[in-house]
Design a protein around this motif. Structure first.
Motif, PDB file in Angstrom:
ATOM      1  N   PRO A 111     -11.240  28.857  -0.150  1.00  0.00           N
ATOM      2  CA  PRO A 111      -9.941  28.745   0.539  1.00  0.00           C
ATOM      3  C   PRO A 111      -9.476  27.311   0.763  1.00  0.00           C
ATOM      4  CG  PRO A 111     -11.673  29.462   2.052  1.00  0.00           C
ATOM      5  CD  PRO A 111     -12.254  29.539   0.677  1.00  0.00           C
ATOM      6  N   CYS A 143       0.340  27.027 -11.219  1.00  0.00           N
ATOM      7  CA  CYS A 143       0.722  28.427 -11.400  1.00  0.00           C
ATOM      8  C   CYS A 143       1.661  28.589 -12.587  1.00  0.00           C
ATOM      9  CB  CYS A 143       1.384  28.963 -10.138  1.00  0.00           C
ATOM     10  SG  CYS A 143       0.269  29.124  -8.725  1.00  0.00           S
ATOM     11  N   ASP A 151      -6.762  33.847  -9.090  1.00  0.00           N
ATOM     12  CA  ASP A 151      -6.045  33.527  -7.850  1.00  0.00           C
ATOM     13  C   ASP A 151      -6.751  34.128  -6.639  1.00  0.00           C
ATOM     14  OD1 ASP A 151      -3.563  32.819  -6.199  1.00  0.00           O
ATOM     15  OD2 ASP A 151      -3.626  34.996  -5.983  1.00  0.00           O
ATOM     16  N   TYR A 167      -9.847  24.857  -1.191  1.00  0.00           N
ATOM     17  CA  TYR A 167      -9.432  24.305  -2.483  1.00  0.00           C
ATOM     18  C   TYR A 167      -8.173  25.008  -3.006  1.00  0.00           C
ATOM     19  CZ  TYR A 167      -9.942  23.014  -7.447  1.00  0.00           C
ATOM     20  OH  TYR A 167      -9.740  22.560  -8.716  1.00  0.00           O
ATOM     21  N   TYR A 168      -7.735  26.062  -2.304  1.00  0.00           N
ATOM     22  CA  TYR A 168      -6.672  26.930  -2.825  1.00  0.00           C
ATOM     23  C   TYR A 168      -5.349  26.186  -3.038  1.00  0.00           C
ATOM     24  CZ  TYR A 168      -3.674  31.017  -3.395  1.00  0.00           C
ATOM     25  OH  TYR A 168      -2.789  31.941  -3.886  1.00  0.00           O
ATOM     26  N   ALA A 169      -4.920  25.411  -2.058  1.00  0.00           N
ATOM     27  CA  ALA A 169      -3.626  24.732  -2.165  1.00  0.00           C
ATOM     28  C   ALA A 169      -3.569  23.804  -3.376  1.00  0.00           C
ATOM     29  CB  ALA A 169      -3.352  23.950  -0.884  1.00  0.00           C
ATOM     30  N   THR A 170      -4.708  23.191  -3.710  1.00  0.00           N
ATOM     31  CA  THR A 170      -4.752  22.290  -4.865  1.00  0.00           C
ATOM     32  C   THR A 170      -4.828  23.062  -6.175  1.00  0.00           C
ATOM     33  OG1 THR A 170      -5.876  20.601  -3.540  1.00  0.00           O
ATOM     34  CG2 THR A 170      -6.007  20.397  -5.946  1.00  0.00           C
ATOM     35  N   MET A 212      -4.094  26.194  -6.824  1.00  0.00           N
ATOM     36  CA  MET A 212      -2.968  27.098  -7.096  1.00  0.00           C
ATOM     37  C   MET A 212      -1.647  26.454  -6.670  1.00  0.00           C
ATOM     38  SD  MET A 212      -4.811  29.341  -8.461  1.00  0.00           S
ATOM     39  CE  MET A 212      -3.518  30.496  -8.870  1.00  0.00           C
ATOM     40  N   SER A 213      -1.493  25.187  -6.976  1.00  0.00           N
ATOM     41  CA  SER A 213      -0.224  24.504  -6.706  1.00  0.00           C
ATOM     42  C   SER A 213       0.866  25.109  -7.590  1.00  0.00           C
ATOM     43  CB  SER A 213      -0.361  23.007  -7.008  1.00  0.00           C
ATOM     44  OG  SER A 213      -0.568  22.800  -8.392  1.00  0.00           O
ATOM     45  N   ALA A 238      -8.684  32.122  -3.553  1.00  0.00           N
ATOM     46  CA  ALA A 238      -8.211  32.376  -2.190  1.00  0.00           C
ATOM     47  C   ALA A 238      -9.338  32.820  -1.268  1.00  0.00           C
ATOM     48  CB  ALA A 238      -7.109  33.430  -2.211  1.00  0.00           C
ATOM     49  N   ILE A 285       4.741  32.685  -2.804  1.00  0.00           N
ATOM     50  CA  ILE A 285       3.375  32.155  -2.855  1.00  0.00           C
ATOM     51  C   ILE A 285       2.778  32.566  -4.188  1.00  0.00           C
ATOM     52  CG2 ILE A 285       3.075  32.193  -0.343  1.00  0.00           C
ATOM     53  CD1 ILE A 285       1.538  34.789  -0.620  1.00  0.00           C
ATOM     54  N   PRO A 286       1.680  31.912  -4.612  1.00  0.00           N
ATOM     55  CA  PRO A 286       1.124  32.182  -5.951  1.00  0.00           C
ATOM     56  C   PRO A 286       0.880  33.655  -6.251  1.00  0.00           C
ATOM     57  CG  PRO A 286       0.093  30.240  -5.035  1.00  0.00           C
ATOM     58  CD  PRO A 286       0.971  30.799  -3.948  1.00  0.00           C
TER      59      PRO A 286
END
Length: 312
Positions: A129, A141, A121, A131-134, A136-137, A125, A57-58
């Motif tokens: 939260p 990263c 990061d 927006y995190y997946a977008t 920190m894709s 997070a 994970i990031p």
């Protein structure tokens, strides 16, 4: 590097960490032990992250990059210092001095940028939260790490090219255990105004910028944590940031102490002590900080030590 016969100095003399023979063996054992712990500890962190799919994970991607930088950062100076300690030959060639300064500056800058990226990061997070997946894709990263590398490589090269323009005609004694930029500028026989201007215009923002990014990120993080109603939620959110805050405090505290804070003791002794803190001690503590407070990391390290790799 095109200096021709302008420079009469072909080598520099490093004063080392101590000039007392009775202390040299003690310092040799101490620094060798810390250096080996740094190499083994950070390599273990990297292997644990690579072989445990739960850590893909990031946050741990950045931790692995930080461990790589921290594993190589002391390698730019400590092996040379250890060899000089045993041989008594504290000389370093002109080219060797520039090479040491280049890699030292590059990895110090890289640590600085990676700590800022890790703060961002944690900010996304905890504060954003959804927006995190977008944000920190995997692509983002990798891009942030690549940009950090490119900027630090160019920045370090800039100072080496400007330094290579200077004339060194003596004295050639550097009051440190490695080639540092400021002491080298003081030894130059030619005008150093361009070098000093670049330190102010380029190095200043590149050093202060990541620190401000970390500061702003954590202001927003703490504000977001205060809005969490659950005590367990607050504790979990804060514990996720504790390891990173510890590294930030150690790195910037020692760097600020070395270059910005006046001291009643010998400035040379103070600079050496703080240099050891951010160059040797901080990289050595990185694996302990990120493993002792992290259950996932401890589990992954136990699996590495017991020869169990998790790839599923």
């Amino acid at each position: 590097m095109g200096k021709g016969n302008q420079t009469s100095v072909s080598e520099f003399f490093l004063l080392g960490f101590s000039q007392r023979p009775e202390q040299q063996l003690i310092f040799f054992g101490l620094f060798l032990s810390m250096y080996l712990v740094t190499l083994v500890g950070n390599l273990t962190i990297i292997l644990a992250i690579i072989f445990d799919s739960h850590l893909h994970i990031p946050m741990y991607f950045f931790v692995a990059n930080l461990s790589f930088a921290d594993m190589n950062f002391p390698s730019t100076t400590v092996p040379k210092m250890l060899a000089d300690n045993r041989s008594g030959n504290n000389k370093i060639s002109y080219g060797g001095c520039l090479a040491q300064l280049y890699f030292f500056g590059l990895l110090a800058d890289l640590d600085n940028f990676l700590l800022a990226v890790m703060a961002y990061d944690r900010y996304v997070a905890i504060s954003c939260p959804l927006y995190y997946a977008t944000a920190m894709s995997p692509q983002h990263c990798v891009l942030m790490v690549v940009v950090s590398w490119v900027v630090t490589v160019i920045h370090a090269l800039l100072h080496i090219l400007l330094l290579d323009r200077l004339v060194f005609c003596g004295p050639n004694t550097i009051p440190h255990f490695y080639c540092d930029l400021i002491p080298l500028l003081k030894l130059a026989c030619s005008d150093t105004h361009v070098n000093e201007l670049m330190l102010f215009l380029v190095s200043g923002p590149l050093l202060v910028g990541p620190f401000l990014c970390i500061l702003v990120s954590y202001i927003y993080i703490f504000l977001a944590i205060l809005k969490i109603h659950s005590p367990q939620g607050k504790h979990k959110a804060f514990s996720n940031c504790t390891s990173h805050l510890s590294m930030v405090s150690l790195f910037y505290g020692s760097a600020i102490g070395a270059y910005l804070c006046p001291s009643p003791i010998s400035s040379t002794g103070k600079e050496r002590a703080f240099a050891v803190m951010y160059m040797v001690v901080t990289p050595m503590l990185n694996p302990f900080i990120y493993s002792l407070r992290n259950k996932d990391m401890k589990r992954a390290i136990r699996n590495i030590l017991s020869h169990k790799t998790i790839l599923s």
